[in-house]
Design an enzyme around this catalytic site. Structure first.
Site, short mmCIF file in Angstrom:
data_model
loop_
_atom_site.label_atom_id
_atom_site.label_comp_id
_atom_site.label_asym_id
_atom_site.label_seq_id
_atom_site.Cartn_x
_atom_site.Cartn_y
_atom_site.Cartn_z
CB CYS A 2 34.19 33.43 -24.22
SG CYS A 2 32.62 33.73 -23.44
NE ARG A 27 38.50 28.60 -24.83
CZ ARG A 27 39.30 28.06 -23.93
NH1 ARG A 27 39.98 26.99 -24.23
NH2 ARG A 27 39.43 28.58 -22.74
CD1 TRP A 74 28.48 28.38 -22.78
CD2 TRP A 74 29.01 29.51 -20.93
NE1 TRP A 74 27.91 27.72 -21.72
CE2 TRP A 74 28.22 28.39 -20.57
CE3 TRP A 74 29.45 30.36 -19.92
CZ2 TRP A 74 27.88 28.11 -19.25
CZ3 TRP A 74 29.11 30.08 -18.61
CH2 TRP A 74 28.33 28.96 -18.28
CG ASN A 100 37.30 35.01 -23.64
OD1 ASN A 100 36.34 35.35 -24.29
ND2 ASN A 100 38.21 34.16 -24.08
N GLY A 101 35.85 36.58 -19.61
CA GLY A 101 35.99 36.86 -18.17
C GLY A 101 34.78 37.61 -17.65
CD GLU A 483 32.95 11.02 -16.13
OE1 GLU A 483 32.63 11.90 -15.31
OE2 GLU A 483 33.25 11.29 -17.30
CE LYS A 487 31.37 12.73 -19.72
NZ LYS A 487 32.61 13.26 -19.18
CD GLU A 490 29.19 16.18 -19.77
OE1 GLU A 490 29.40 17.38 -19.58
OE2 GLU A 490 30.03 15.30 -19.52
CG HIS A 506 19.47 2.79 2.98
ND1 HIS A 506 18.99 2.25 4.15
CD2 HIS A 506 20.62 2.12 2.71
CE1 HIS A 506 19.82 1.31 4.59
NE2 HIS A 506 20.81 1.22 3.73
CE LYS A 603 37.26 20.05 -23.10
NZ LYS A 603 36.74 18.74 -22.64
C1 F6R Z 1 32.24 16.81 -18.09
C2 F6R Z 1 33.08 17.96 -18.20
C3 F6R Z 1 33.10 18.94 -17.07
C4 F6R Z 1 34.56 19.25 -16.72
C5 F6R Z 1 34.64 20.33 -15.64
C6 F6R Z 1 36.07 20.61 -15.23
O1 F6R Z 1 32.36 15.99 -19.20
O2 F6R Z 1 33.77 18.10 -19.15
O3 F6R Z 1 32.40 18.47 -15.96
O4 F6R Z 1 35.16 18.06 -16.27
O5 F6R Z 1 34.04 21.51 -16.10
O6 F6R Z 1 36.86 21.01 -16.30
P1 F6R Z 1 38.43 21.00 -16.20
O7 F6R Z 1 38.87 19.59 -16.08
O8 F6R Z 1 38.91 21.64 -17.47
O9 F6R Z 1 38.81 21.78 -14.98
#
Ligand code: F6R
Length: 608
Positions: A2, A27, A74, A100-101, A483, A487, A490, A506, A603
């Site tokens: 948000c 965001r 969001w 936000n929150g 990782e 990637k 997502e 296994h 984000k």
């Molecule tokens: C994956 C991604 C998320 C963040 C996670 C933590 O590409 O971006 O998995 O890594 O939400 O976010 P931060 O690092 O901002 O605490």
């Protein structure tokens, strides 16, 4: 998660609000809205389900005002819809709020407000704030007093901006667990939840602390506490470049950020390597060598990619410093009443510095007397402030929802920490020098991998049509596989699963078929033979293999290979990860996904 913007000044607020929301769209992007107040005491609200572009198209031509607030959402409470989009107003349409929150006692407040005659038009927790502030904004009350009085009833986290049609000479903002930044202009003031919305207009900003409010007028601001004590806040200067908030000619922020990695790594390393003593200097740890030597264990906490970066960090610490280290999702740790030990060093990892689960884990550790370092990208963020010390990444702002350059810089920060730790334990000077040289070579080696993008893009297009993909790696390679799978899933929505290569037989070997290709991490290290045996097992079951390593396996073991330059074995994971980022990116492009704003995500997850 948000985004909030607000403007007060001589110009038309709508223009800034829309442009600011565009910058904060990463965001949250399921709905957006704005409210403006004109001098005549009227409030206009426009909000829609969809993107900021949809909002801009929906704003009527004469929608102007000298004061305004805006929000990009969001969804947490209630589905994305026009009604649930912010701003939310009271029944008279006088008060408008963006938030936000999470308001934890929203149900209880709603029941009380309903009993007093309020009519609710949305499913959000935020709407209670509009009604609650209106209930306190009786004739002659200053807006700031009404907001303070209303917030006294609220339990939860918030960053809010409030507009009162009858007091258009001010905006009142408040912060508790969700960032609010004031931007100081020339006879105009801006508000945002993130400096990204402000840097185009001003570099002078004031970050509110938790429990603080501010009255913002065109010619200045006043900050005060919940009990109305005035507090003085000095402005600070934002030093991130405006260009960081543009795609700079790249098709997506994600691609730009992947390509920024060589310079991000240089910045993370800058001034921290000591070639003479073959160690690293980390000024912000706030722990001297004696205190560091007393540490018996390291526990790393983060969410998502930050947790996987922590897994790579734990391996580096164990290998270089021989101290037991382990990474755990902060989101799990905080709910299991963890044992906090005095001789354990806790390390919280977060790009944004805002992730609520990670912040809550830090607070829990501190409550129980533990010491926490932060590995954080955003300077002055909540997690950075809560920690006892730490390492800033200096990777620059990361806008794309999927983390790439911050991930790499986090692992670099752990390599520096591991080197520093190692050299005060029993890492030899020769090994220290080897790691220092390895780290210095990384930016050039990342550039070399990025130069092979075209080939990787072709492979990505070929594999993107798969129903799913398996990612495997052994020991150092396993966090890379995790990782890589994260990637891919997502941003491309292709199902991807990561497994330790050693575990394949296994169970998951049952999945192997021509329809489920495997991305295998096969660095040229002491485990190469074991990894090649695993590839043989996959090929024997008609599986397709894309190998990533230093030498192409024989054709009977891999269908395709991506080759990377050789680093020190401990640092190889950093380089193995780069082709996986490009693979995910180009698979998402081939599938025409919204790369920077993947569905259902946002984000910075600032809620539980
Ligand atoms: C994956 C991604 C998320 C963040 C996670 C933590 O590409 O971006 O998995 O890594 O939400 O976010 P931060 O690092 O901002 O605490």
């Amino acid at each position: 998660m948000c985004g909030i913007v607000a403007y007060i000044g001589p110009k038309d607020a709508t223009t800034f609000l829309l442009e600011g929301l565009q910058r904060l769209e990463y965001r949250g992007y399921d709905s957006a809205g704005i409210a403006v107040a004109g001098k005549g005491g009227t409030l206009k609200v426009c909000k829609v389900k969809g993107r900021v572009a949809d909002l801009a198209a929906a704003v009527p031509p004469r929608f102007k005002g000298v004061t305004g607030i805006g929000h990009t959402r969001w969804a947490t409470h209630g589905e994305p819809s026009d009604a649930n989009a912010h701003p939310h107003t009271d029944n008279t349409g006088r008060i408008a709020v963006v938030h936000n929150g999470i308001i934890e006692n929203a149900d209880e407040l709603r029941a009380r407000l309903l009993a007093d005659g309020a009519v609710f038009t949305s499913e959000t927790d935020t709407e209670v704030l509009g009604h609650l502030i209106a209930a306190h904004a009786v004739e002659g009350t200053e807006l700031e007093d009404a907001v303070r009085a209303a917030l006294a009833h609220v339990v939860g986290t918030y960053g809010i901006a409030v507009l009162d049609a009858t007091q258009p000479d001010r905006i009142v903002v408040a912060r508790n667990g969700s960032p609010i930044v004031l931007g100081i202009g020339e006879k105009e003031m801006f508000v945002a939840s993130d400096v990204a919305a402000l840097v185009r207009y001003t570099r002078q900003v004031v970050h509110l602390e938790d429990g603080e409010l501010a009255t913002v007028r065109a010619d200045g601001f006043r900050t005060f506490t919940e009990d109305a004590r005035t507090v003085t806040r000095q402005p600070s200067t934002v030093d991130w470049e405006i260009a960081s908030y543009d795609t700079a000619g790249y098709e997506h922020f994600l691609l730009k950020e992947i390509h920024e990695q060589p310079s991000a790594v240089e910045r993370t390393l800058s001034g921290r390597l000591d070639e003479r003593f073959a160690t690293a200097h980390l000024g912000g740890l706030n722990l001297d060598a004696r205190e560091l030597r007393e540490i018996r264990r390291v526990k790393i906490l983060g969410c998502g990619s930050a947790y996987y970066a922590g897994e790579m960090g734990a391996q580096l610490i164990e290998e270089l410093a021989r101290i037991p280290a382990h990474s755990e999702p902060a989101s799990e740790f905080r709910y299991r009443n963890p044992v906090i030990e005095a001789d354990t060093l806790y390390v919280a990892v977060s790009q944004s510095g805002e992730t609520y689960d990670t912040l809550a884990a830090v607070q829990e550790i501190k409550r129980k007397g533990g010491r926490v370092l932060g590995v954080v990208n955003t300077v002055g963020s909540a997690i950075a402030r809560e920690c006892d010390g730490g390492i800033y990444l200096h990777a620059g702002p990361e806008i794309s929802v999927a983390s790439t350059k911050a991930f790499t810089s986090t692992v670099i920060a752990f390599a520096l920490l591991a080197l520093h730790f190692g050299r005060i334990h029993d890492l030899s000077p020769a090994d220290g020098r080897r790691i220092v040289a390895g780290l210095k070579a990384l930016p050039g080696q990342i550039r070399e991998i990025l130069a092979g993008e075209e080939e990787i893009a072709k492979l990505a297009a070929e594999y993107a049509g798969s129903a799913g993909m398996m990612f495997i790696g052994r020991v150092r390679g396993y966090p890379v596989a995790r990782e890589g799978a994260q990637k891919l899933k997502e941003i491309s929505y292709v199902h991807a699963e990561a497994y330790p290569a050693s575990e394949l037989k296994h169970g998951p070997l049952a999945l192997i078929s021509p329809e489920l290709p495997t991305v295998a991490l096969v660095p040229d290290d002491e485990l190469l033979d074991k990894n090649l045996t695993t590839l043989g097992e996959i090929k024997a079951r008609s599986g397709r293999v894309l190998a990533i390593g230093h030498r192409a396996p024989e054709a009977k073991l891999a269908d395709h290979s991506i080759l990377i330059p050789k680093s020190e074995p401990e640092l190889d994971p950093l380089l193995l990860n780069i082709p996986l980022q490009l693979l995910a990116y180009h698979a998402a492009v081939a599938l025409e996904r919204d790369v920077d704003k993947p569905r259902n995500l946002a984000k910075s997850v600032t809620v539980e």
